[in-house]
Motif scaffolding. Structure first.
Motif, short mmCIF file in Angstrom:
data_model
loop_
_atom_site.label_atom_id
_atom_site.label_comp_id
_atom_site.label_asym_id
_atom_site.label_seq_id
_atom_site.Cartn_x
_atom_site.Cartn_y
_atom_site.Cartn_z
N ALA A 199 80.65 35.14 78.28
CA ALA A 199 81.56 34.13 77.39
C ALA A 199 82.78 33.89 78.08
O ALA A 199 83.06 34.50 79.15
CB ALA A 199 81.56 34.66 75.95
N ASP A 200 83.70 33.25 77.29
CA ASP A 200 85.25 33.27 78.01
C ASP A 200 86.24 33.91 77.38
O ASP A 200 87.50 33.37 77.48
CB ASP A 200 85.38 31.45 78.20
CG ASP A 200 85.74 31.06 76.63
OD1 ASP A 200 84.90 31.42 75.76
OD2 ASP A 200 86.43 30.26 76.40
N SER A 208 85.68 39.97 71.47
CA SER A 208 84.69 40.03 72.79
C SER A 208 83.77 41.19 72.71
O SER A 208 82.90 41.23 73.30
CB SER A 208 85.77 40.23 73.89
OG SER A 208 86.62 41.38 73.61
N TRP A 314 87.92 23.69 75.47
CA TRP A 314 86.72 24.31 76.18
C TRP A 314 86.66 25.44 77.04
O TRP A 314 87.89 26.29 76.98
CB TRP A 314 86.88 23.21 77.76
CG TRP A 314 86.57 21.87 77.13
CD1 TRP A 314 87.72 20.78 77.09
CD2 TRP A 314 85.54 21.16 76.52
NE1 TRP A 314 87.16 19.52 76.73
CE2 TRP A 314 85.71 19.78 76.47
CE3 TRP A 314 84.01 21.74 76.54
CZ2 TRP A 314 84.76 18.72 76.02
CZ3 TRP A 314 83.26 20.73 75.86
CH2 TRP A 314 83.64 19.32 75.76
N ASP A 315 85.62 26.04 77.15
CA ASP A 315 85.53 27.32 77.83
C ASP A 315 85.88 27.42 79.15
O ASP A 315 85.93 26.02 79.61
CB ASP A 315 84.25 28.03 77.62
CG ASP A 315 83.24 27.06 77.85
OD1 ASP A 315 83.18 26.07 76.87
OD2 ASP A 315 82.12 27.17 78.69
N HIS A 316 85.87 28.35 80.05
CA HIS A 316 86.42 28.26 81.45
C HIS A 316 85.45 27.74 82.27
O HIS A 316 84.18 27.83 81.91
CB HIS A 316 86.77 29.80 81.88
CG HIS A 316 87.91 30.47 81.28
ND1 HIS A 316 89.25 30.00 81.31
CD2 HIS A 316 87.93 31.34 80.47
CE1 HIS A 316 90.02 30.62 80.64
NE2 HIS A 316 89.32 31.67 80.28
N HIS A 394 83.78 32.45 86.76
CA HIS A 394 84.65 31.69 86.16
C HIS A 394 86.09 31.48 86.78
O HIS A 394 86.81 32.26 87.55
CB HIS A 394 85.03 32.29 84.48
CG HIS A 394 84.06 32.22 83.64
ND1 HIS A 394 83.48 33.24 83.03
CD2 HIS A 394 83.14 31.33 83.44
CE1 HIS A 394 82.69 32.94 82.17
NE2 HIS A 394 82.27 31.75 82.42
N ALA A 450 82.53 23.54 82.10
CA ALA A 450 82.33 24.55 80.69
C ALA A 450 80.94 24.36 80.52
O ALA A 450 80.44 23.26 80.10
CB ALA A 450 83.26 24.09 79.54
N ASN A 452 79.63 26.41 77.91
CA ASN A 452 79.10 26.68 76.39
C ASN A 452 79.62 25.69 75.23
O ASN A 452 79.57 26.20 74.25
CB ASN A 452 80.06 28.12 76.08
CG ASN A 452 79.11 29.44 76.90
OD1 ASN A 452 77.85 29.21 76.99
ND2 ASN A 452 79.92 30.41 77.35
N THR A 455 85.00 26.73 73.72
CA THR A 455 85.24 28.39 73.70
C THR A 455 84.66 28.96 72.73
O THR A 455 84.34 28.52 71.76
CB THR A 455 86.70 28.58 73.87
OG1 THR A 455 87.15 29.82 73.83
CG2 THR A 455 87.58 28.08 72.48
N SER A 456 84.33 30.38 73.00
CA SER A 456 83.67 31.23 72.13
C SER A 456 84.77 31.96 71.39
O SER A 456 84.23 32.89 70.43
CB SER A 456 82.68 32.15 72.90
OG SER A 456 81.68 31.52 73.48
#
Length: 531
Positions: A199-200, A208, A314-316, A394, A450, A452, A455-456
């Motif tokens: 995940a990011d 995490s 957004w995720d990385h 990433h 991105a 996912n 972002t998570s």
């Protein structure tokens, strides 16, 4: 192409295909419209390096799909899907020649961790035993629309109050802290943290820990399986099942807009101007910003939702390199040779350094890599004696991926592999590079690379996903449902986002549909009244 159906599904990614299957099973007349020429979204494969070498273009290993009761219940083996696994699940290769190993048997994983510190093997087995007690109700809770009342009740019966408090703490614990609390040596922390970094979320950030724990335990439970022949076989099986049930999948059909009449979604209009009416619902396997800003337009989106989307994170981005290798990877650590997935590039402190670089927009000079040995996992992926492989890492947002910058990142990636597999570059027959811009060009849902759907991080999960609201697939527009990874429970190939959207659509059209729609309307009115 049919012009009036019960439901239109926009997008044939895994969530859209699962949603369509659920609707077909309910007896609905379903049409799936996909802009690309092939189905699958980020579940696709092709020969892009050398002839005879199959490359998974995006996702590759599917522990969530293997564990998902939703996908298992589709009996995709009847439609051509076969799962295969590597001899070992995962290794984390260190520059000093050692490797932490998540083996197929928990006892073998424990033996490896004891090499890092005596007693860490027993700690791993205790963690696995706890997972086995919680597994079924926990997965149900994960894949169920928010709030998962029934699943949480089952979970509480197994954990009691003290166990529930421990589980709640795990949900917000940083993976770095989780590792320190359970293991004396580095091995266990490497396995947990490497999985968390799928995940990011930074390793010292809240939330995490549960990601690392979940993926590590799934790896120990079901492994990291792959579809025999390539990731595209999973998407093909989902599409074949739709067709067998009477549904239709049309590729090369871009949806331009969602038709709204009297405040309700009643169909879609394609890029070439065709109107497809939906009697019961429209399900969108697209990102939340694409749904609300592009397919609907401001006139149909409440001002509060538009403002909340301005904060959508957004995720990385992901940078991926794929190789055709003329022989297996020359790993220094024997434990890495039979692992389908290999983590490398950093030690425990290096995880933190890399995350810090990303948080300030700096490209890590020593990146953390996820490396896939696809032929080791599935011998059909390339000619005998060779290896089809890839690695991704990433990278920061906002980079313009010029040819020189792409070459620099490939250099960093291959330098990291050389440190743990000297002579790797000599095995390369050809390579195929996918920058974040390339990923988005191949799948519009991968915005900026991105993967996912957002972002998570904990501030964009549960009822904060995709914006603060219900945490459910219903949207403020009746008859329209969000079925992508932008919805709860988020990224990963598990099908829950699509399944939940389909069940919500079925419920809204059923005998209690009027009540459900009224409750959803009231809930959204309260959310939108947050001023």
């Amino acid at each position: 192409m049919a012009h009036t159906v019960d439901a239109v599904v926009v997008g044939a990614g895994p969530n859209g295909l699962v949603a369509a299957n659920a609707l077909v099973d309910a007896g609905w007349d379903v049409l799936v419209l996909e802009a690309q020429d092939v189905v699958g979204g980020a579940v696709r494969s092709a020969e892009v390096t050398s002839p005879g070498f199959s490359t998974d273009l995006f996702s590759a290993f599917y522990p969530l799909a293997a564990a998902s009761p939703l996908i298992r219940g589709l009996d995709l083996h009847q439609h051509g899907l076969t799962w295969v696994r590597a001899p070992d699940v995962l290794a984390h290769a260190l520059d000093d020649g050692r490797a932490a190993l998540l083996a197929s048997r928990a006892e073998d994983t424990a033996a490896n961790l004891d090499e890092f510190a005596a007693g860490d093997g027993a700690a791993w087995l205790d963690m696995v035993a706890s997972w086995r007690r919680l597994r079924d109700p926990l997965l149900d809770a994960l894949f169920t629309p928010f709030p998962p009342v029934v699943s949480v009740a089952r979970l509480l019966r197994r954990t009691r109050v003290a166990g529930a408090v421990d589980l709640a703490r795990l949900a917000v614990l940083p993976v770095r802290r989780l590792s320190h609390e359970h293991f004396r040596g580095d091995g266990g922390g490497l396995l947990l943290t490497g999985n968390a970094m799928h995940a990011d979320i930074p390793p010292d950030a809240a939330g995490s820990g549960v990601f690392g724990w979940l993926l590590a335990m799934l790896g120990q439970d079901v492994g990291f399986p792959v579809p025999q022949g390539g990731a595209g076989r999973l998407a093909a099986a989902l599409a074949a099942r739709i067709g067998a049930g009477g549904g239709e999948v049309e590729t090369g059909m871009r949806v331009r807009s969602i038709e709204v009449v009297g405040g309700r979604a009643v169909g879609v209009r394609t890029q070439d101007g065709q109107l497809v009416r939906a009697r019961r619902g429209v399900l969108a396997d697209v990102t939340a910003p694409a749904l609300y800003r592009d397919l609907l337009g401001d006139e149909h989106v409440p001002p509060r939702v538009r403002r909340d989307l301005d904060r959508f994170q957004w995720d990385h981005p992901t940078f991926k390199v794929n190789w055709a290798l003329d022989r297996p990877v020359p790993w220094t650590a024997p434990a890495a040779r039979g692992a389908g997935t290999v983590h490398l590039g950093v030690d425990l402190d290096g995880f933190v350094d890399g995350a810090a670089d990303l948080s300030v927009g700096r490209t890590p000079e020593r990146p953390f890599l996820l490396f896939g040995q696809m032929t080791t996992t599935d011998p059909t992926r390339s000619p005998a004696g060779t290896e089809s492989a890839w690695a991704y890492t990433h990278v920061p947002h906002g980079i313009e991926w010029t040819p020189d910058i792409v070459r620099d990142e490939v250099r960093r990636v291959e330098a990291a592999i050389e440190r743990v597999a000297p002579g790797f570059r000599d095995t390369v027959l050809s390579r195929f590079v996918q920058s974040p811009a390339d990923l988005e060009a191949a799948d519009e849902n991968l915005v900026g690379g991105a993967v996912n759907g957002g972002t998570s991080a904990i501030h964009q999960e549960l009822f904060f996903r995709p914006t603060p609201g219900l945490g459910r697939p219903e949207t403020p527009i009746p008859g329209l449902f969000l079925a992508s990874a932008s919805a709860h429970p988020g990224g990963g190939v598990h099908g829950a986002c699509g399944w939940n959207a389909a069940r919500a659509a079925i419920g809204a059209a059923g005998r209690t549909g009027a009540l459900r729609r009224a409750l959803a309307r009231t809930a959204w009115e309260r959310v939108l009244g947050r001023e």
